[in-house]
Design a protein around this motif. Structure first.
Motif, mmCIF file in Angstrom:
data_model
loop_
_atom_site.group_PDB
_atom_site.id
_atom_site.type_symbol
_atom_site.label_atom_id
_atom_site.label_comp_id
_atom_site.label_asym_id
_atom_site.label_seq_id
_atom_site.Cartn_x
_atom_site.Cartn_y
_atom_site.Cartn_z
ATOM 1 N N TYR A 345 0.836 -1.208 0.000
ATOM 2 C CA TYR A 345 0.000 0.000 0.000
ATOM 3 C C TYR A 345 0.870 1.257 0.000
ATOM 4 O O TYR A 345 0.619 2.205 -0.760
ATOM 5 N N THR A 346 1.911 1.260 0.834
ATOM 6 C CA THR A 346 2.803 2.422 0.915
ATOM 7 C C THR A 346 3.556 2.632 -0.392
ATOM 8 O O THR A 346 3.707 3.773 -0.859
ATOM 9 N N ILE A 385 10.442 -10.987 -5.725
ATOM 10 C CA ILE A 385 9.097 -11.343 -6.200
ATOM 11 C C ILE A 385 8.031 -11.255 -5.107
ATOM 12 O O ILE A 385 6.908 -10.803 -5.382
ATOM 13 N N PRO A 386 8.329 -11.664 -3.843
ATOM 14 C CA PRO A 386 7.291 -11.525 -2.811
ATOM 15 C C PRO A 386 6.776 -10.089 -2.658
ATOM 16 O O PRO A 386 5.629 -9.890 -2.236
ATOM 17 N N ILE A 387 7.607 -9.093 -2.976
ATOM 18 C CA ILE A 387 7.181 -7.697 -2.903
ATOM 19 C C ILE A 387 6.587 -7.243 -4.229
ATOM 20 O O ILE A 387 5.532 -6.599 -4.286
ATOM 21 N N PRO A 390 2.634 -8.611 -5.486
ATOM 22 C CA PRO A 390 1.424 -7.896 -5.042
ATOM 23 C C PRO A 390 1.380 -6.441 -5.506
ATOM 24 O O PRO A 390 0.286 -5.885 -5.665
ATOM 25 N N VAL A 391 2.555 -5.817 -5.710
ATOM 26 C CA VAL A 391 2.567 -4.448 -6.252
ATOM 27 C C VAL A 391 1.946 -4.443 -7.649
ATOM 28 O O VAL A 391 1.114 -3.591 -7.981
ATOM 29 N N LEU A 392 2.349 -5.406 -8.478
ATOM 30 C CA LEU A 392 1.798 -5.505 -9.828
ATOM 31 C C LEU A 392 0.300 -5.781 -9.800
ATOM 32 O O LEU A 392 -0.458 -5.228 -10.602
ATOM 33 N N THR A 394 -1.810 -4.951 -7.413
ATOM 34 C CA THR A 394 -2.509 -3.753 -6.952
ATOM 35 C C THR A 394 -2.655 -2.720 -8.062
ATOM 36 O O THR A 394 -3.668 -2.022 -8.157
ATOM 37 N N LEU A 395 -1.625 -2.642 -8.929
ATOM 38 C CA LEU A 395 -1.639 -1.665 -10.017
ATOM 39 C C LEU A 395 -2.244 -2.235 -11.294
ATOM 40 O O LEU A 395 -2.233 -1.570 -12.336
ATOM 41 N N SER A 396 -2.756 -3.464 -11.220
ATOM 42 C CA SER A 396 -3.388 -4.131 -12.365
ATOM 43 C C SER A 396 -2.446 -4.236 -13.566
ATOM 44 O O SER A 396 -2.846 -4.057 -14.715
ATOM 45 N N ILE A 397 -1.177 -4.545 -13.289
ATOM 46 C CA ILE A 397 -0.198 -4.779 -14.345
ATOM 47 C C ILE A 397 -0.066 -6.287 -14.525
ATOM 48 O O ILE A 397 0.128 -7.019 -13.551
ATOM 49 N N HIS A 398 -0.169 -6.756 -15.762
ATOM 50 C CA HIS A 398 -0.135 -8.193 -16.016
ATOM 51 C C HIS A 398 1.203 -8.784 -15.555
ATOM 52 O O HIS A 398 2.273 -8.210 -15.816
ATOM 53 N N PRO A 399 1.188 -9.925 -14.870
ATOM 54 C CA PRO A 399 2.426 -10.497 -14.331
ATOM 55 C C PRO A 399 3.454 -10.869 -15.392
ATOM 56 O O PRO A 399 4.657 -10.880 -15.111
ATOM 57 N N THR A 400 3.033 -11.195 -16.622
ATOM 58 C CA THR A 400 4.027 -11.514 -17.656
ATOM 59 C C THR A 400 4.864 -10.283 -18.001
ATOM 60 O O THR A 400 6.036 -10.402 -18.351
#
Length: 467
Positions: A345-346, A385-387, A390-392, A394-400
């Motif tokens: 979130y931060t 990757i653990p960080i 979830p950032v991706l 939250t921002l709706s960025i595709h993981p690929t």
């Protein structure tokens, strides 16, 4: 006069344990909070709320969580171990060495530009599909070609290690563990990564040929001129003829390499045509295991020899697997301590006001910086990757796209880090002072990174899903 102490980077074991301890301490400091998630486990944007109390993980409990991390990372760990055994078996057959030596022998009398281009392409593909630090063994061949063509030692490293590291960093088969950790289909981006590797290969080849042209025109422009190098001072001897001797390419080596390459097609295509319930990890492990055994028998190994090579390959990947388990432990600590969502979130609040492309470019830059001290892509993935995942989300960025950003960040700074034995050893083998190599390669790394920033920004903007 006192000698300055050499700065040594701690072993990755201590880095990982330090990160786990830091995560444990952060559970006492960072306010606990959480997002709401949908049925698929995806973060619901705008649903974050802080909890009423902290849920700290003390250092002793952190140590006991290592077992949980190893167990939860089991699928990835076993795929990595069996894949390592497969690579060890193929290297043990000598098929790669034979194909490489045969190709080099056939090309040795060709036109200079054709010879350099073919050598460079060969090295990129070796790095892309069979890359390990064992490819430092090709540097002496680069030295021989430099002598044959009366070019400097920097060319020798350029035509070998520069090429193999481009392939190793951008190859379509070397990032399966990162894809697993990110939760995307393994080898699902095979075509995209293959095209990307070839694009940067062409750019790298142009850079190398440009340097050759420059020192051909004026040998004093060579970065090794100050070290006493000059084409007129180069002596020929019988070493070249003895090492570049004729090699007969056996059908056995051809079949082994075809089987090795065919497995990737099987892994990519099989899920598209088979409608059963075989998981991706199960498929990869099964195919890798079968390829390992088949290659061993084709090579003429006895059952005992196959078993020994398999055990050797597994043991060689054991520590890598352990690091993956520690990375999973990090994720468990952050989740159980209820601080991962607070951190995400931060981190994402400022990013909500910029384009997603800025975020993915930032990820590429972040990974590139980490690569200077932790060259292993698996170790970096276990930490980051653990960080990042979830950032991706939250921002709706595709993981690929996240995986591609990670790969670009990992690919190029390998060429400039003094921590990578592959790079340092190559310079030592060719007789190139590392500071001279840095002067030659650093501008090229910056160009590669800038190009990767542009590509990843475009991919993010159009929401390109790698295929």
């Amino acid at each position: 006069m006192m000698k300055a102490k050499k700065i040594a980077v701690p072993h990755i074991l201590w880095i990982m344990l330090g990160i786990l301890l830091l995560a444990s301490l952060l559970t006492y400091i960072v306010p606990a909070g959480s997002f709401q998630r949908d049925d698929a486990g995806q973060v619901i944007a705008g649903s974050f709320a802080y909890l009423d109390a902290q849920t700290p993980i003390n250092p002793f409990r952190m140590l006991t969580m290592i077992m949980d991390g190893l167990v939860q990372a089991g699928s990835i760990v076993w795929v990595v171990l069996v894949s390592g055994a497969m690579i060890a078996m193929i290297l043990g057959t000598g098929a790669i060495d034979e194909i490489m030596n045969w190709t080099i022998y056939k090309l040795k009398d060709k036109n200079e530009s054709i010879l350099i281009s073919c050598m460079f392409v060969l090295m990129v593909y070796l790095g892309g599909f069979g890359g390990t630090d064992a490819l430092i063994a090709v540097v002496p061949i680069g030295v021989l070609f430099a002598k044959k063509l009366k070019l400097d030692p920097i060319f020798a490293v350029g035509v070998t290690t520069f090429g193999t590291l481009i392939g190793f960093g951008l190859g379509p088969v070397n990032f399966y563990s990162t894809q697993m950790l990110m939760g995307v289909r393994v080898y699902g981006a095979f075509v995209t990564m293959f095209i990307s590797m070839n694009f940067f290969m062409i750019i790298g080849l142009i850079m190398l040929l440009s340097y050759v042209k420059k020192i051909r025109k004026d040998p004093s422009k060579s970065l090794m001129a100050s070290e006493g190098w000059h084409p007129d001072k180069m002596k020929t001897d019988n070493t070249e003829d003895s090492l570049l001797k004729e090699v007969n390419l056996s059908k056995k080596s051809i079949v082994i390499m075809l089987i090795y390459l065919a497995q990737f097609l099987v892994i990519v295509i099989f899920p598209l045509i088979y409608k059963g319930d075989i998981g991706t990890y199960s498929l990869i492990l099964a195919v890798s295991f079968v390829v390992t055994l088949v290659v061993g028998f084709i090579a003429g190994f006895s059952p005992d020899k196959i078993g020994a090579e398999f055990a050797k390959g597994v043991s060689g990947m054991t520590f890598v697997a352990f690091v993956i388990g520690l990375g999973r432990t990090l994720s468990i600590i952050l989740v159980d301590g209820n601080i991962i969502d607070s951190i995400v979130y931060t981190l994402t609040q400022p990013l909500m006001h910029v384009s997603s492309s800025v975020t993915t470019v930032g990820i590429t830059g972040l990974v590139a910086l980490f690569d200077l001290i932790i060259p292993s892509n698996t170790s970096k993935a276990a930490i980051l990757i653990p960080i990042l995942k979830p950032v991706l989300e939250t921002l709706s960025i595709h993981p690929t796209i996240g995986v591609q950003a990670f790969q670009y960040g990992d690919a190029f700074t390998n060429m400039v880090t003094p921590v990578l034995g592959w790079m340092i050893g190559s310079c030592m083998t060719a007789g190139v002072p590392f500071q001279k190599w840095l002067k030659w390669v650093l501008p090229k790394v910056f160009i590669f990174l800038l190009l990767s920033f542009v590509i990843i920004a475009i991919m993010t903007t159009i929401n390109f899903v790698a295929f």
